[in-house]
Design an enzyme around this catalytic site. Sequence first.
Site, mmCIF file in Angstrom:
data_model
loop_
_atom_site.group_PDB
_atom_site.id
_atom_site.type_symbol
_atom_site.label_atom_id
_atom_site.label_comp_id
_atom_site.label_asym_id
_atom_site.label_seq_id
_atom_site.Cartn_x
_atom_site.Cartn_y
_atom_site.Cartn_z
ATOM 1 N N HIS A 1 21.326 13.724 19.143
ATOM 2 C CA HIS A 1 20.264 14.706 18.890
ATOM 3 C C HIS A 1 18.876 14.172 19.217
ATOM 4 C CE1 HIS A 1 23.218 16.804 15.928
ATOM 5 N NE2 HIS A 1 23.458 17.112 17.185
ATOM 6 N N SER B 1 28.751 15.784 7.139
ATOM 7 C CA SER B 1 29.546 16.904 6.637
ATOM 8 C C SER B 1 30.141 17.695 7.801
ATOM 9 C CB SER B 1 28.671 17.811 5.780
ATOM 10 O OG SER B 1 27.580 18.291 6.548
#
Length: 294
Positions: A122, A237
């Site tokens: 990212h 997650s």
Amino acid sequence: MAPVSNALCDLHRWIADHHRVFVLTGAGCSTASGIPDYRDDDGEWKRRPPVMFQAFRAQESTYRRYWARAYAGWPRFTAAQPGAAHHAFAAWERAGTLARLVTQNVDGLHQRAGSRAVIDLHGRLDVVVCLGCGERTSRASVQEAMATMAAANLRAVAGVGAPSAAEWNATAVTAPDGDADIDERVIERFAAPRCERCGGLLKPDVVFFGENVPSARYEDARAALAAADALLVAGSSLMVYSGFRFVKQAHEAGLPIAIINRGRTRGDELANLKVEGDVGTVLTEVVGAVPPRR
Ligand SMILES: [Zn+2]
């Protein structure tokens, strides 16, 4: 669920059994460094969801708000030091069986701990790119320019003094993207930075929500996974698809999948091994005993 010590034994065996491990890391690796996670144990947002790229580019108020908050959050963000998780991954890479580490974090802490085989999926928050001319600059120099502008701007507004330390001091801890909570009145007075060359909008060189991972970078990561013999997810997650798709790809290729995370993840059902807990604590125990590659 097996007792923690059994899970650690299983993980130790899992790591010892694989020799080209692809690691995917997330915010849970940096929480011990003082950079909090976006989501709670159930995968829900802990704070206001991050800014969407489309709004950042199209709305002046969103652009200004982003930079005001980022300006306030930067000192604390850059003060963060690598933690146990980062050091454990660097040690594992030196042992020779961690082939590639793809991180969803934008803090650069893996590299500062000594990891070399890193793909910043990212992007990185310490680089800023102009959306107009493509010029890349360091975030540190943009921070300096913002500080100068903030001082000049506030002097020019009659009756408005320079913001107090408390105003610029984030009232809440910073987020994984360097965001921080600050007073709305301060945001209204903030002069957002522009490109010094063309006047264009500046954006940190990170993938915003609503943007895609650059395709060359994604292909690098995908090729690394195709060459790997196992996938370990640590501290994520997996709610963001750009990370989860590696788990799907590994599952489809029949690769063994292990997950270390505090709380449930979107990949739990695809994992062969799940260890509940803090990544740094778990890995420090396990990686210390990883046999070097022969
Ligand atoms: Zn420019």
